[in-house]
Structure formats: structure tokens, C-alpha cells
Design a protein around this motif. Structure first.
Motif, PDB file in Angstrom:
ATOM      1  N   LEU A 186       0.715  -1.257  -0.052  1.00 21.78           N
ATOM      2  CA  LEU A 186      -0.112   0.102  -0.088  1.00 21.78           C
ATOM      3  C   LEU A 186       0.916   1.205  -0.219  1.00 21.78           C
ATOM      4  O   LEU A 186       0.518   2.436  -0.697  1.00 21.78           O
ATOM      5  N   ALA A 187       1.931   1.389   0.868  1.00 21.13           N
ATOM      6  CA  ALA A 187       2.853   2.537   0.810  1.00 21.13           C
ATOM      7  C   ALA A 187       3.596   2.703  -0.556  1.00 21.13           C
ATOM      8  O   ALA A 187       3.317   3.690  -1.054  1.00 21.13           O
ATOM      9  N   LEU A 188       3.913   1.763  -1.099  1.00 19.79           N
ATOM     10  CA  LEU A 188       4.776   1.736  -2.569  1.00 19.79           C
ATOM     11  C   LEU A 188       3.676   2.371  -3.562  1.00 19.79           C
ATOM     12  O   LEU A 188       3.799   3.180  -4.254  1.00 19.79           O
ATOM     13  N   ARG A 189       2.563   1.660  -3.416  1.00 21.21           N
ATOM     14  CA  ARG A 189       1.365   2.021  -4.506  1.00 21.21           C
ATOM     15  C   ARG A 189       1.048   3.432  -4.486  1.00 21.21           C
ATOM     16  O   ARG A 189       0.839   4.186  -5.700  1.00 21.21           O
ATOM     17  N   TYR A 190       0.667   3.938  -3.271  1.00 14.89           N
ATOM     18  CA  TYR A 190       0.348   5.163  -2.933  1.00 14.89           C
ATOM     19  C   TYR A 190       1.226   6.353  -3.118  1.00 14.89           C
ATOM     20  O   TYR A 190       1.081   7.452  -3.381  1.00 14.89           O
ATOM     21  N   LEU A 191       2.793   6.058  -2.925  1.00 17.18           N
ATOM     22  CA  LEU A 191       3.628   6.861  -3.144  1.00 17.18           C
ATOM     23  C   LEU A 191       4.082   7.028  -4.686  1.00 17.18           C
ATOM     24  O   LEU A 191       4.064   8.060  -5.086  1.00 17.18           O
ATOM     25  N   ILE A 192       3.752   5.952  -5.361  1.00 18.07           N
ATOM     26  CA  ILE A 192       3.817   6.114  -6.623  1.00 18.07           C
ATOM     27  C   ILE A 192       2.651   6.971  -7.398  1.00 18.07           C
ATOM     28  O   ILE A 192       2.897   7.790  -8.406  1.00 18.07           O
ATOM     29  N   ALA A 193       1.346   6.840  -6.958  1.00 25.22           N
ATOM     30  CA  ALA A 193       0.358   7.502  -7.218  1.00 25.22           C
ATOM     31  C   ALA A 193       0.610   9.283  -6.893  1.00 25.22           C
ATOM     32  O   ALA A 193       0.242   9.918  -7.638  1.00 25.22           O
ATOM     33  N   PHE A 194       0.915   9.395  -5.651  1.00 26.46           N
ATOM     34  CA  PHE A 194       1.496  10.852  -5.256  1.00 26.46           C
ATOM     35  C   PHE A 194       2.328  11.298  -6.273  1.00 26.46           C
ATOM     36  O   PHE A 194       2.289  12.583  -6.769  1.00 26.46           O
ATOM     37  N   LEU A 195       3.333  10.360  -6.751  1.00 28.97           N
ATOM     38  CA  LEU A 195       4.537  11.223  -7.550  1.00 28.97           C
ATOM     39  C   LEU A 195       4.002  11.280  -9.102  1.00 28.97           C
ATOM     40  O   LEU A 195       4.472  12.086  -9.535  1.00 28.97           O
ATOM     41  N   PHE A 196       3.275  10.026  -9.549  1.00 31.59           N
ATOM     42  CA  PHE A 196       2.981  10.192 -11.128  1.00 31.59           C
ATOM     43  C   PHE A 196       1.560  10.273 -11.435  1.00 31.59           C
ATOM     44  O   PHE A 196       1.395  10.338 -12.572  1.00 31.59           O
ATOM     45  N   GLY A 197       0.685  10.468 -10.372  1.00 31.56           N
ATOM     46  CA  GLY A 197      -0.645  10.564 -10.686  1.00 31.56           C
ATOM     47  C   GLY A 197      -1.183   9.181 -11.154  1.00 31.56           C
ATOM     48  O   GLY A 197      -0.590   8.075 -10.963  1.00 31.56           O
ATOM     49  N   THR A 198      -2.639   9.169 -11.072  1.00 31.08           N
ATOM     50  CA  THR A 198      -3.492   7.747 -11.142  1.00 31.08           C
ATOM     51  C   THR A 198      -3.694   7.534 -12.527  1.00 31.08           C
ATOM     52  O   THR A 198      -4.726   6.578 -12.889  1.00 31.08           O
ATOM     53  N   GLN A 199      -3.520   8.629 -13.514  1.00 35.93           N
ATOM     54  CA  GLN A 199      -3.772   8.201 -14.788  1.00 35.93           C
ATOM     55  C   GLN A 199      -2.867   7.237 -15.841  1.00 35.93           C
ATOM     56  O   GLN A 199      -2.002   6.971 -15.127  1.00 35.93           O
ATOM     57  N   THR A 200      -3.411   6.704 -16.563  1.00 34.63           N
ATOM     58  CA  THR A 200      -2.577   5.606 -17.536  1.00 34.63           C
ATOM     59  C   THR A 200      -1.884   6.431 -18.580  1.00 34.63           C
ATOM     60  O   THR A 200      -2.583   7.352 -19.363  1.00 34.63           O
TER      61      THR A 200
END
Length: 371
Positions: A186-200
Motif C-alpha cells: 500500500l505504501a509503495l502503490r500510493y507513493l507512486i500515485a502521489f508522484l506520478f498521478g493515477t492516470q494511465t
């Protein structure tokens, strides 16, 4: 042995393994239906379509190629998950997000390298928003750099996670480690979402298409996935069978206490296990994005279901089982399009998983006994 005895033995076999008989019957029906589709024949029963339809040989071969490519990448990522289980004895639910982290690190590096000198803002390149599509042929050096960074970067991620989370819990039970891995995921996933956004983001597209067997074509990116995956799998095989490290890893998987008594540096083996498994996970994710062309913050988490299925089908703890299981699951997921809508093909992979567990609970390769 007479005919009567043969019939009696046959009844015993059928009675002892009804599941195998049912699976054989379903497989036989699907094979018959596939043959009818390839022949362009439709069979009706009481006014309802029983089997058959229309399917070209070219379409079938394209599905096989697609399934093989995805299966190779899934098997590559599954090796790390299987190694973690066999040596550390816990199911690492953060493995899928390690795949994502490695893929993002690799593609950011590839994008920045490809964008140098073009005038594109570095921030735009970092966010993978320049709109440029990379391929092995047109941007070979950036793609190669990204591949290396994906492997090295994911190693850095897993070593940091191990140092901060798993190493202090080394003597904890496997349930505690499993729960910790969910938190890490969960920590890794939402850190990535924070840095790069949730778009494809679309990052890759085939720059060259090669026709094979007159009906099937593959892109340069797909060829890259095929070649790199096979070379890495061969390298893992040679590592396990021909080196002292491989023998130490197999000894740890078989009996950690005995390995420690005989002088094997277990902590060093664990660290090298993270390095090897993490690098393969990152490279596998990078190659999947190279083949599919798109990347998102949760693609590794979604892929984790297929990775787990591949590892369990092959025999959890078996490196070779992860390779074979990945290819099998990839082929099943692709070929299921013949009978199922695209949104339901993933279910077929898990159906195969259930069938294998019912007929052979230890998996096709029988777990850690096969490395």
C-alpha cells in the motif's frame, strides 16, 4: 490381464479420480469446439448452437504469441516471488508494487534520456506526459538504459524495504511478515500515485513490425521482451545449477537451520535473494509496459494476481515452476478470448489454478524440491 480385469481396473481409476475425468471431458469438448471453429463449422442441437463457429488460423497463432509474451514476463516476475517464499517462507504481497516501481523508474529514465536535446521540459518527461512513444528500434539506447535502471532501481527499493521492514522481523512468524508486506504494498502503490498521478500513460509503441509464418506479425518491442526474458531465465538456471550462490540458495530453501550450521552465510544469501528477485521483478514490469505500451500506478497490483496464479500452478517455491506456470497462465489468459468476453478471460486463469490445485496440490513442479 483379461478384458474383464481391464474393465474392473478402469472403473477403479474412474471412481478414484472423478475430477480428472471431468477435466479431461471439458478439455476434450473445448478441443473439439476449437477444431470446429478452425474448420468454419457450426453444430446445432435442438436449435441451439452446441459448438463451432469461425476462427482463422492466423487469429489463433496471434493469441498464442500474445499469451507466450505475457506469460514470459509474468514468469520472470514470478521467479522473485517464488524465491522469496522458498527462502524467507512468506508470501510477499508487495511484489506486484515492486514490479510497478521498477517499471516507473525504468521508463522515467528512458523518457528523460530520449527527451534530452528535444527541448521538452524535464518535469514533463519525468511525469511521462510528453506524448512520445518509445520503441526498441527508434530509441534503442534510451530503452536499453531504462531496462538497466528498472532492474537496478527495483533492487534499491527491495533492499531498502528489507532493511526497514523485513530484517527487523526476520524471526517473526510468516503471518506477521505477510501482513507487513501488505502494508509495504500500500505504501509503495500510493507513493507512486502521489508522484506520478493515477492516470494511465502511453509510453511505448512498436517501431517495426516483422511478419512471421505469413499470418502473424510481431513488433520490435515484443521481440525484445521475448529475447530478454529467455536470456534472463537461462541466466537464472545457470546461476542455480552452476554457482556456489545457487547451491547455497537451494540449501536455504531446503533447510535453513541446516544451512546455517554448515556455515552458509544465510543473511548474505537472503540479501542476494532480494537483489535477484527484485531485479527480475523490475525488468519484468518494464518489459510488460514495453509490450503493452501503457503504464499506471496500480498495474503491478493487478498483475500480482496472475503472478500468484503462475507461481502456485507451477509449484510455489519452485523457480522452474514459476517460469512454466507463467507461460501456462499467459497462454490460458490469451486463448480464453476464443470462448469468453475480454473482461472475463482473467477468470479462466484462476479456473486453471483451481483445477491444478485439485488434481495436484503441490503444483506442476512440486514446490521447493525442484529448486
Amino acid at each position: 490381464m483379461g478384458i474383464a480385469a481391464f474393465a474392473k481396473d478402469g472403473r477403479v481409476v474412474l471412481g478414484d479420480r472423478p475430477g480428472a475425468v471431468a477435466v479431461a471431458a471439458v478439455a476434450g469438448f473445448l478441443l473439439l469446439d476449437l477444431v470446429a471453429k478452425l474448420a468454419g463449422t457450426t453444430v446445432f442441437f435442438l436449435g441451439a448452437k452446441l459448438l463451432g463457429g469461425s476462427l482463422t488460423v492466423g487469429s489463433l497463432l496471434s493469441m498464442v504469441v500474445d499469451g507466450l509474451l505475457v506469460g514470459l514476463a509474468v514468469g520472470l516476475a514470478g521467479i522473485g516471488l517464488s524465491m522469496t517464499y522458498s527462502i524467507l517462507d512468506f508470501a510477499n504481497f508487495a511484489h506486484g508494487d515492486t514490479v510497478t516501481a521498477g517499471a516507473f523508474l525504468g521508463w522515467v529514465a528512458a523518457y528523460i534520456a530520449a527527451g534530452l536535446g528535444t527541448g521538452a521540459p524535464v518535469a514533463e518527461l519525468f511525469m511521462l506526459n510528453s506524448g512520445r512513444q518509445l520503441s526498441t528500434v527508434t530509441t534503442f539506447l534510451p530503452v536499453l538504459l531504462g531496462l538497466v535502471v528498472a532492474g537496478v532501481g527495483s533492487v534499491g527499493v527491495v533492499l531498502l524495504v528489507d532493511r526497514l521492514t523485513y530484517r527487523p522481523m526476520r524471526d517473526a512468524d510468516n503471518i506477521s511478515l505477510l501482513i507487513a508486506s501488505i502494508g509495504v504494498a500500500l505504501a509503495l502503490r500510493y507513493l507512486i500515485a502521489f508522484l506520478f498521478g493515477t492516470q494511465t500513460s502511453g509510453v511505448a509503441s512498436g517501431g517495426l513490425r516483422v511478419t512471421v509464418l505469413s499470418t502473424v506479425s510481431v513488433t520490435d518491442n515484443e521481440i525484445t521482451l521475448l529475447v530478454v526474458s529467455l536470456l534472463l531465465m537461462l541466466g537464472v538456471h545457470l546461476l542455480l545449477q552452476r554457482t556456489k550462490l545457487g547451491k547455497a540458495m537451494r540449501a536455504m530453501a531446503d533447510n535453513e537451520d541446516l544451512a546455517r550450521v554448515t556455515g552458509i552465510p544465510t543473511e548474505r544469501v537472503i540479501r542476494l535473494t532480494w537483489i535477484l528477485g527484485g531485479s527480475l521483478a523490475g525488468i519484468g514490469g518494464y518489459l510488460l509496459v514495453l509490450e503493452s505500451g501503457t503504464i499506471s500506478f496500480n498495474f503491478g497490483w493487478i498483475l500480482l494476481l496472475l503472478i500468484f496464479a503462475a507461481v502456485i500452478v507451477g509449484g510455489i517455491g519452485s523457480i522452474y515452476g514459476a517460469m512454466a506456470g507463467g507461460i501456462l497462465i499467459g497462454l490460458v489468459d490469451s486463448l480464453a478470448l476464443i470462448w469468453l468476453p475480454s473482461g472475463l478471460t482473467r477468470a479462466s486463469a484462476f479456473l486453471v489454478l483451481i483445477v491444478v490445485l485439485l488434481l495436484r496440490p503441490s503444483g506442476i513442479f512440486g514446490g521447493v524440491s525442484t529448486a
